[in-house]
Design an enzyme around this catalytic site. Structure first.
Site, short mmCIF file in Angstrom:
data_model
loop_
_atom_site.label_atom_id
_atom_site.label_comp_id
_atom_site.label_asym_id
_atom_site.label_seq_id
_atom_site.Cartn_x
_atom_site.Cartn_y
_atom_site.Cartn_z
N HIS A 53 1.30 -1.19 0.00
CA HIS A 53 -0.14 0.05 0.18
C HIS A 53 0.94 1.60 0.24
O HIS A 53 1.93 1.24 0.09
CB HIS A 53 -0.87 0.25 1.51
N GLU A 55 1.34 3.51 1.99
CA GLU A 55 2.28 4.55 3.17
C GLU A 55 3.03 3.11 3.59
O GLU A 55 4.59 3.53 3.31
CB GLU A 55 0.83 3.70 4.33
N ALA A 157 -20.81 11.05 -27.56
CA ALA A 157 -20.62 12.25 -28.58
C ALA A 157 -21.68 12.62 -29.17
O ALA A 157 -22.42 12.23 -30.08
CB ALA A 157 -19.13 11.66 -28.88
N ARG A 187 -11.44 4.04 -20.66
CA ARG A 187 -11.52 2.71 -21.10
C ARG A 187 -9.93 2.32 -20.12
O ARG A 187 -10.34 0.23 -19.92
CB ARG A 187 -11.53 2.71 -22.79
N THR A 199 -25.12 -1.60 -31.38
CA THR A 199 -23.73 -0.43 -31.38
C THR A 199 -22.78 -1.86 -32.34
O THR A 199 -22.10 -1.35 -32.78
CB THR A 199 -22.61 -0.60 -30.30
N ASP A 203 -21.42 -1.09 -36.04
CA ASP A 203 -20.32 -0.52 -36.07
C ASP A 203 -19.03 -1.22 -35.91
O ASP A 203 -17.88 -0.79 -35.70
CB ASP A 203 -19.97 0.57 -34.84
N LEU A 207 -13.12 -2.17 -28.81
CA LEU A 207 -13.52 -0.91 -27.71
C LEU A 207 -12.35 -1.49 -26.95
O LEU A 207 -12.35 -1.60 -25.42
CB LEU A 207 -14.86 -1.86 -27.25
#
Length: 371
Positions: A53, A55, A157, A187, A199, A203, A207
């Site tokens: 971590h 710290e 968009a 992404r 989609t 298209d 991705l």
């Protein structure tokens, strides 16, 4: 009130934390800075789950020798054994005399425990320095540990007159290269990216995170919501499943078994989900994805998927790109398609809206204000 020095050094810790964004899931992104007499002794951040971590990463650099120092950390130090030992023990061992915490850990199982342990060991603890900024960089983690459900970001968009595509569905490209590069970055820092079957059919997107993103970067799980499994078997998102993780969400009673077996052979994960009014029950899907430790879900859906998510109050944040273009028609593809309110008062309000330029395009980022 926080002192100017506390704010200064917490900003350094935030800068460290940001280095881990998109790399630490299911853990939060955390940064830490060790300071003594106004001098920075060490800095560190959490790089990924299973590694030290923030710290500990900082204290390791000075061999756990920090007597009389102040530790600045963006999130409350852990006080339990998980993938790594408790950070609180390392802090006490190092001789730190003061700890300044950006925010308490929102995990209901551990919240407050780290600060209480440090205080019991004589360490001065202050909590809440730049808390809003610390919460913002871990908004997905906060939602996940409190609800066990992913933080959903909806991206769209649009032309300036509000269209996502032409009457034929054509949309490449509404925005310019700078905006698209930012989407690839989004992404890359998300656990999963999700689209609807429409989609994929129209298209055939990949991705993946590519433009401006290192080839070694982590890729998101690519998810297609497809209740009846209409997506073509040769879609790019399926053909590349062996290289980049992919999943398809189908109805729990979908009978396209031969297609399911072929997709599984191609290493596509098939997720069966209950239906609601003939469509994937998106709230049930969020529970399923949460069970898979998907903290952040980036949605690049079509109009119907967008509508269903917004209607179901499942969107936590919106990213809406506006391009200086006018479709100038009434038959384009809208951002959201479905039955809307009768009056303006029924609109979904957005809060904390901010605006940013990407070349000629404008990005509006905001959070839905559900009633």
């Amino acid at each position: 009130m926080s002192s100017e020095l506390d704010i200064k050094f917490m900003r350094l810790a935030l800068a460290e934390a940001k280095k881990g964004i998109g790399k630490t899931s299911p853990n939060p992104a955390v940064g830490a800075v060790v300071v003594r007499n106004g001098e920075v002794l060490a800095k560190g951040y959490h790089k990924k789950a299973g590694e030290p971590h923030a710290e500990v990463a900082a204290l390791q650099k000075i061999r756990y020798k920090a007597p009389g120092s102040t530790l600045y950390v963006t999130l409350e130090p852990c006080n339990h054994y998980g993938r790594t030992p408790p950070c609180t023990h390392a802090i006490v061992k190092a001789g730190v005399s003061r700890v300044v915490v950006g925010m308490r850990d929102p995990n209901p199982n551990v919240s407050g425990g780290g600060c209480a342990y440090l205080a019991r060991h004589g360490i001065d603890v202050q909590v809440g320095v730049l808390e809003n900024e610390c919460r913002r960089i871990n908004e997905a983690y906060i939602k996940f540990v409190t609800t066990k459900s992913p933080f959903v970001i909806l991206k769209s968009a649009l032309t300036l007159d509000g269209w996502m595509g032409t009457r034929t569905g054509h949309s490449k490209w509404i925005t310019g290269p700078q905006a698209r590069r930012y989407v690839h970055r989004m992404r890359q820092i998300s656990d999963a990216v999700m689209v609807g079957a429409g989609t994929v059919i129209k298209d055939d997107p990949m991705l993946t995170a590519r433009d401006g993103v290192s080839s070694l970067a982590r890729q998101p799980l690519r998810i297609v919501v497809d209740s009846g499994l209409r997506s073509p078997i040769d879609a790019k998102i399926f053909k590349t499943a062996g290289k980049h993780p992919s999943a398809v969400v189908i109805g729990s009673r979908c009978r396209a078994e031969s297609k399911v077996k072929e997709l599984e052979r191609m290493e596509v994960s098939v997720i069966r989900c209950p239906l609601k009014k003939g469509m994937i029950d998106l709230r049930a899907l969020m529970d399923i994805l949460g069970g898979k430790e998907i903290l952040s879900l980036f949605v690049e859906g079509g109009a119907r998927l967008n509508y269903s998510l917004l209607k179901g109050a499942l969107v936590d944040k919106v990213l809406i790109f506006l391009a200086p273009k006018l479709l100038g028609a009434s038959d384009g593809v809208p951002m959201s398609f479905g039955k809307g309110p009768a009056k303006i008062q029924g609109c979904l309000g957005l809060r904390e809206a901010s605006v940013r330029r990407f070349g000629e395009d404008v990005l509006v980022t905001a959070y839905p204000q559900y009633e």
